[in-house]
Write an enzyme that holds these catalytic residues in place. Sequence first.
Site, PDB file in Angstrom:
ATOM      1  CD  GLU A  17      54.633  46.633  38.837  1.00  0.00           C
ATOM      2  OE1 GLU A  17      53.703  46.740  39.657  1.00  0.00           O
ATOM      3  OE2 GLU A  17      54.462  46.696  37.600  1.00  0.00           O
ATOM      4  NE  ARG A 107      41.256  38.559  34.987  1.00  0.00           N
ATOM      5  CZ  ARG A 107      40.513  39.284  34.177  1.00  0.00           C
ATOM      6  NH1 ARG A 107      39.194  39.193  34.258  1.00  0.00           N
ATOM      7  NH2 ARG A 107      41.043  40.110  33.295  1.00  0.00           N
ATOM      8  CG  ASP A 109      45.256  41.663  31.931  1.00  0.00           C
ATOM      9  OD1 ASP A 109      44.046  41.528  32.211  1.00  0.00           O
ATOM     10  OD2 ASP A 109      45.903  42.688  32.171  1.00  0.00           O
ATOM     11  CB  ALA A 127      42.293  38.446  42.018  1.00  0.00           C
ATOM     12  CG  HIS A 151      39.327  45.521  35.935  1.00  0.00           C
ATOM     13  ND1 HIS A 151      38.680  44.622  35.121  1.00  0.00           N
ATOM     14  CD2 HIS A 151      40.660  45.279  35.791  1.00  0.00           C
ATOM     15  CE1 HIS A 151      39.594  43.848  34.527  1.00  0.00           C
ATOM     16  NE2 HIS A 151      40.796  44.235  34.925  1.00  0.00           N
ATOM     17  CE  LYS A 167      40.934  42.745  43.863  1.00  0.00           C
ATOM     18  NZ  LYS A 167      41.454  43.068  42.526  1.00  0.00           N
TER      19      LYS A 167
HETATM   20  P1  FAD Z   1      39.992  40.529  39.669  1.00  0.00           P
HETATM   21  O1  FAD Z   1      40.000  41.178  40.980  1.00  0.00           O
HETATM   22  O2  FAD Z   1      39.666  39.075  39.603  1.00  0.00           O
HETATM   23  O3  FAD Z   1      38.984  41.341  38.734  1.00  0.00           O
HETATM   24  C1  FAD Z   1      38.913  41.105  37.343  1.00  0.00           C
HETATM   25  C2  FAD Z   1      37.561  41.573  36.817  1.00  0.00           C
HETATM   26  O4  FAD Z   1      36.543  40.674  37.284  1.00  0.00           O
HETATM   27  C3  FAD Z   1      37.154  42.975  37.319  1.00  0.00           C
HETATM   28  O5  FAD Z   1      36.468  43.625  36.280  1.00  0.00           O
HETATM   29  C4  FAD Z   1      36.233  42.668  38.483  1.00  0.00           C
HETATM   30  O6  FAD Z   1      35.321  43.734  38.715  1.00  0.00           O
HETATM   31  C5  FAD Z   1      35.536  41.410  37.979  1.00  0.00           C
HETATM   32  N1  FAD Z   1      35.051  40.527  39.039  1.00  0.00           N
HETATM   33  C6  FAD Z   1      35.698  40.183  40.165  1.00  0.00           C
HETATM   34  N2  FAD Z   1      34.928  39.336  40.885  1.00  0.00           N
HETATM   35  C7  FAD Z   1      33.784  39.141  40.188  1.00  0.00           C
HETATM   36  C8  FAD Z   1      32.602  38.349  40.395  1.00  0.00           C
HETATM   37  N3  FAD Z   1      32.424  37.639  41.493  1.00  0.00           N
HETATM   38  N4  FAD Z   1      31.630  38.394  39.438  1.00  0.00           N
HETATM   39  C9  FAD Z   1      31.783  39.134  38.318  1.00  0.00           C
HETATM   40  N5  FAD Z   1      32.879  39.900  38.072  1.00  0.00           N
HETATM   41  C10 FAD Z   1      33.866  39.892  38.993  1.00  0.00           C
HETATM   42  N6  FAD Z   1      48.858  41.524  35.411  1.00  0.00           N
HETATM   43  C11 FAD Z   1      49.701  40.490  35.138  1.00  0.00           C
HETATM   44  O7  FAD Z   1      49.418  39.668  34.270  1.00  0.00           O
HETATM   45  N7  FAD Z   1      50.887  40.363  35.831  1.00  0.00           N
HETATM   46  C12 FAD Z   1      51.262  41.243  36.809  1.00  0.00           C
HETATM   47  O8  FAD Z   1      52.326  41.091  37.404  1.00  0.00           O
HETATM   48  C13 FAD Z   1      50.388  42.335  37.113  1.00  0.00           C
HETATM   49  N8  FAD Z   1      50.688  43.247  38.077  1.00  0.00           N
HETATM   50  C14 FAD Z   1      49.809  44.249  38.380  1.00  0.00           C
HETATM   51  C15 FAD Z   1      50.105  45.145  39.406  1.00  0.00           C
HETATM   52  C16 FAD Z   1      49.231  46.176  39.742  1.00  0.00           C
HETATM   53  C17 FAD Z   1      49.581  47.140  40.861  1.00  0.00           C
HETATM   54  C18 FAD Z   1      48.011  46.310  39.031  1.00  0.00           C
HETATM   55  C19 FAD Z   1      47.050  47.414  39.375  1.00  0.00           C
HETATM   56  C20 FAD Z   1      47.693  45.422  37.997  1.00  0.00           C
HETATM   57  C21 FAD Z   1      48.571  44.382  37.664  1.00  0.00           C
HETATM   58  N9  FAD Z   1      48.287  43.463  36.661  1.00  0.00           N
HETATM   59  C22 FAD Z   1      49.161  42.430  36.372  1.00  0.00           C
HETATM   60  C23 FAD Z   1      47.083  43.606  35.836  1.00  0.00           C
HETATM   61  C24 FAD Z   1      45.896  42.735  36.345  1.00  0.00           C
HETATM   62  O9  FAD Z   1      46.224  41.374  36.273  1.00  0.00           O
HETATM   63  C25 FAD Z   1      44.702  43.067  35.447  1.00  0.00           C
HETATM   64  O10 FAD Z   1      44.245  44.350  35.701  1.00  0.00           O
HETATM   65  C26 FAD Z   1      43.586  42.041  35.408  1.00  0.00           C
HETATM   66  O11 FAD Z   1      42.757  42.359  34.278  1.00  0.00           O
HETATM   67  C27 FAD Z   1      42.692  42.036  36.633  1.00  0.00           C
HETATM   68  O12 FAD Z   1      43.345  41.511  37.708  1.00  0.00           O
HETATM   69  P2  FAD Z   1      42.691  41.584  39.183  1.00  0.00           P
HETATM   70  O13 FAD Z   1      43.575  40.853  40.079  1.00  0.00           O
HETATM   71  O14 FAD Z   1      42.317  42.959  39.519  1.00  0.00           O
HETATM   72  O15 FAD Z   1      41.363  40.701  38.896  1.00  0.00           O
END
Ligand code: FAD
Length: 301
Positions: A17, A107, A109, A127, A151, A167
């Site tokens: 990455e 999703r 940050d 996401a 998370h 997801k």
């Molecule tokens: P989600 O899957 O949407 O989850 C976010 C939160 O919402 C979690 O606490 C989940 O439990 C909760 N949730 C989900 N669905 C629901 C629902 N229906 N009701 C209530 N709560 C719910 N960030 C960046 O900005 N850019 C990047 O390029 C980037 N790359 C990454 C690469 C990797 C390998 C990893 C592990 C993380 C990366 N991140 C990046 C960080 C990521 O964007 C954050 O961790 C963010 O806070 C959560 O993203 P997610 O896609 O897991 O979100």
Amino acid sequence: MKISSIIEQQGRSLSFEFFVPKTEKGETSLFEAIRRMESLKPTFVSVTQNATDTGAKNTSRIVRRIKQEISVDPMPHLTCVGQSKEGLRDVLEQYKRLGIENLLILRGDSPHGITKFCPTEGGFLYAKDLVKLAASLETFSIGVAVYPEGHIETRSLEEDMVHCKEKIDAGADFAITQMFFQNRFFYDFMERVQGVGIHIPVIPGIMPVTNIDRIEKLSQLCGATLPGALVEKMEKAEGSSEDVRKAGIEFTVKQCNDLLRNGIRYFHFFTLNQDELVTEIINNLDLDMLQSPATSPVEKH
Ligand code: FAD
């Protein structure tokens, strides 16, 4: 080629990455680093998206350059930050036209200093909604982020797993984990994953240990536990940058070799755009084991 197909056919994967540099000089160094890492024959390299309104545009530019100049498949990260549903659909269509086959959907940050994630007007809160949209194009192999220690915003591991499954059910066919420094979190996570009937490859995200300040900061941001013994070891080495480097490499090599011994054949390294450290770690791994028949972590654990 789609990551899901490569993993299915080869049973192993090595990937790196990189983040989008802020300066021209940084971009030149990034491309030098990627070119040097080409010889490690990565399955793919991924490019993160920063938390700004132009994040997707910057990622797309770097991905386009990799596709044109380097013979390694680039995988863009695509987040919900700063885009409406229509804007995200446009980005997806552009990636489709560019011949991108793999995406890591997140999703994202909020920009620095904002703790609660607020979607853009007409945008997505989770996401899974963007996964659904991307899957509807029937073009991409879709990866999502998963969290061995849960998370950071989640109230419990059980709740986290429910959302993780939603997801994946929305259309993901592989996942990459957040960094972890104690493999037991990964092994326990894989048991929970199996317990809820998730059967996609889960690739451990490996953060090489560099200096302790940086690792402490990163682990605090994402909620990864740092083992006391590692902190102690790194602090002891602090007087000499060579000792710090050696202690960090030793730790990460040990962590990866333990994963290998436990049947893991997929590795995604967070390079922080520094190729030397990751290359040295890989060169110290038990590579015969990496080449040996894979035991899917999903089946194994
Ligand atoms: P989600 O899957 O949407 O989850 C976010 C939160 O919402 C979690 O606490 C989940 O439990 C909760 N949730 C989900 N669905 C629901 C629902 N229906 N009701 C209530 N709560 C719910 N960030 C960046 O900005 N850019 C990047 O390029 C980037 N790359 C990454 C690469 C990797 C390998 C990893 C592990 C993380 C990366 N991140 C990046 C960080 C990521 O964007 C954050 O961790 C963010 O806070 C959560 O993203 P997610 O896609 O897991 O979100």
